[in-house]
Write a protein that holds these residues in place. Structure first.
Motif, short mmCIF file in Angstrom:
data_model
loop_
_atom_site.label_atom_id
_atom_site.label_comp_id
_atom_site.label_asym_id
_atom_site.label_seq_id
_atom_site.Cartn_x
_atom_site.Cartn_y
_atom_site.Cartn_z
N HIS A 12 0.85 -1.19 0.00
CA HIS A 12 0.00 0.00 0.00
C HIS A 12 0.89 1.24 0.00
N GLY A 13 1.16 1.78 -1.18
CA GLY A 13 2.01 2.95 -1.29
C GLY A 13 2.72 2.97 -2.62
N GLY A 14 3.68 3.89 -2.74
CA GLY A 14 4.50 3.94 -3.94
C GLY A 14 3.81 4.59 -5.12
N ARG A 15 4.42 4.40 -6.28
CA ARG A 15 3.98 5.09 -7.49
C ARG A 15 2.61 4.63 -7.99
N GLY A 16 2.20 3.44 -7.65
CA GLY A 16 0.92 2.94 -8.15
C GLY A 16 -0.27 3.25 -7.27
N GLU A 17 -0.01 3.66 -6.03
CA GLU A 17 -1.11 3.85 -5.08
C GLU A 17 -2.03 5.01 -5.42
N PRO A 18 -1.53 6.15 -5.91
CA PRO A 18 -2.48 7.22 -6.25
C PRO A 18 -3.54 6.80 -7.26
N ALA A 19 -3.14 6.04 -8.26
CA ALA A 19 -4.11 5.57 -9.26
C ALA A 19 -5.10 4.60 -8.64
N ARG A 20 -4.64 3.71 -7.79
CA ARG A 20 -5.55 2.81 -7.09
C ARG A 20 -6.59 3.59 -6.30
N LEU A 21 -6.11 4.58 -5.55
CA LEU A 21 -7.02 5.37 -4.73
C LEU A 21 -8.01 6.15 -5.58
N ALA A 22 -7.51 6.74 -6.66
CA ALA A 22 -8.40 7.52 -7.53
C ALA A 22 -9.50 6.65 -8.12
N LEU A 23 -9.16 5.48 -8.58
CA LEU A 23 -10.16 4.58 -9.15
C LEU A 23 -11.18 4.16 -8.10
N ALA A 24 -10.69 3.89 -6.90
CA ALA A 24 -11.61 3.52 -5.82
C ALA A 24 -12.52 4.69 -5.46
N MET A 25 -11.96 5.89 -5.40
CA MET A 25 -12.75 7.07 -5.06
C MET A 25 -13.79 7.36 -6.13
N GLY A 26 -13.44 7.11 -7.40
CA GLY A 26 -14.36 7.36 -8.49
C GLY A 26 -15.36 6.24 -8.72
N GLY A 27 -15.24 5.17 -7.96
CA GLY A 27 -16.14 4.03 -8.13
C GLY A 27 -15.96 3.33 -9.46
N VAL A 28 -14.73 3.38 -9.99
CA VAL A 28 -14.44 2.76 -11.28
C VAL A 28 -13.88 1.35 -11.05
N PRO A 29 -14.56 0.31 -11.51
CA PRO A 29 -14.05 -1.05 -11.32
C PRO A 29 -12.74 -1.25 -12.06
N PHE A 30 -11.81 -1.96 -11.43
CA PHE A 30 -10.55 -2.27 -12.09
C PHE A 30 -9.97 -3.54 -11.51
N ASP A 31 -9.19 -4.19 -12.33
CA ASP A 31 -8.48 -5.39 -11.90
C ASP A 31 -7.21 -4.93 -11.20
N ASP A 32 -7.16 -5.11 -9.89
CA ASP A 32 -6.03 -4.67 -9.08
C ASP A 32 -4.98 -5.78 -9.04
N ASP A 33 -4.12 -5.77 -10.04
CA ASP A 33 -3.09 -6.80 -10.20
C ASP A 33 -1.88 -6.45 -9.34
N ARG A 34 -1.74 -7.15 -8.23
CA ARG A 34 -0.67 -6.86 -7.27
C ARG A 34 0.44 -7.90 -7.42
#
Length: 208
Positions: A12-34
């Motif tokens: 939870h963090g780093g360069r990819g976390e802002p996009a994860r948070l934005a998608l979650a905040m916008g209610g946009v479904p996405f495949d969270d490939d960790r």
């Protein structure tokens, strides 16, 4: 299956976390490939630049964290439509990326070299950039970095502040941000109190 797939490391963090948070905040479904760190050497060659994050949208691939942030920000309403406010958003994200470009290489240095380099950064670049970000925040109203509202830039700065204050960076004082850029601490607390962010991390079982 979602039309969006965001691939980044499994933390939870780093360069990819802002996009994860934005998608979650916008209610946009996405495949969270960790990607677990143990799997990264095997998967690295399959990425366009040998780096993460990578976003796949409707079968098309996008790399570079700030390009991904801008795309996701526009998709979720977290990127300004006004040209000047968008530029301020970009300026903020690029400044954070400058810092990340110095931090990440130290993670792979031998201990003595890492210590010397991070201490050098603590005396030079880190406070310079943190103070400038703090001043920019104040100049733009004191609450957010652009558009007088929470944008993708605020998410990126918040993740940087969390990294600096978490103790994960050896040889970097955890109170550095508080000492040189106290406005960023208040900003971090403000961002993390957003109900959508709190809900996202609660779902992940992460304290914020």
């Amino acid at each position: 299956m979602s039309d969006l797939k965001l691939t980044y490391f499994d933390f939870h963090g780093g360069r990819g976390e802002p996009a994860r948070l934005a998608l979650a905040m916008g209610g946009v479904p996405f495949d969270d490939d960790r990607v677990p760190m143990a799997d990264w050497p095997e998967r690295k060659a399959s990425t366009p630049f040998g780096a993460l994050p990578v976003l796949v949208a409707e079968g098309k691939t996008l790399t570079q964290s700030n390009a991904i942030n801008r795309y996701v920000g526009k998709l979720t309403g977290l990127y300004p439509s006004d040209f000047w406010q968008a530029a301020l958003c970009d300026e903020t994200m690029d400044a954070v990326e400058d810092l990340m470009n110095e931090i990440v290489p130290t993670m792979f240095m031998p201990d003595d070299e890492k210590k010397a380099r991070r201490e050098e950064l603590v005396e030079g670049m880190f406070p310079l950039y943190l103070k400038r970000l703090n001043q920019n925040l104040a100049d733009h109203g004191g609450r957010y970095f652009a558009d007088d509202r929470l944008t993708i830039a605020d998410l990126k700065v918040a993740m940087l502040t969390r990294q600096f204050t978490s103790g994960i960076l050896d040889h970097v004082p955890t109170d550095l941000v508080e000492k040189v850029a106290p406005g960023l601490i208040e900003h971090f607390q403000r961002v993390m109190k957003d109900p959508s962010i709190k809900a996202y991390y609660a779902k992940k079982g992460v304290e914020v």
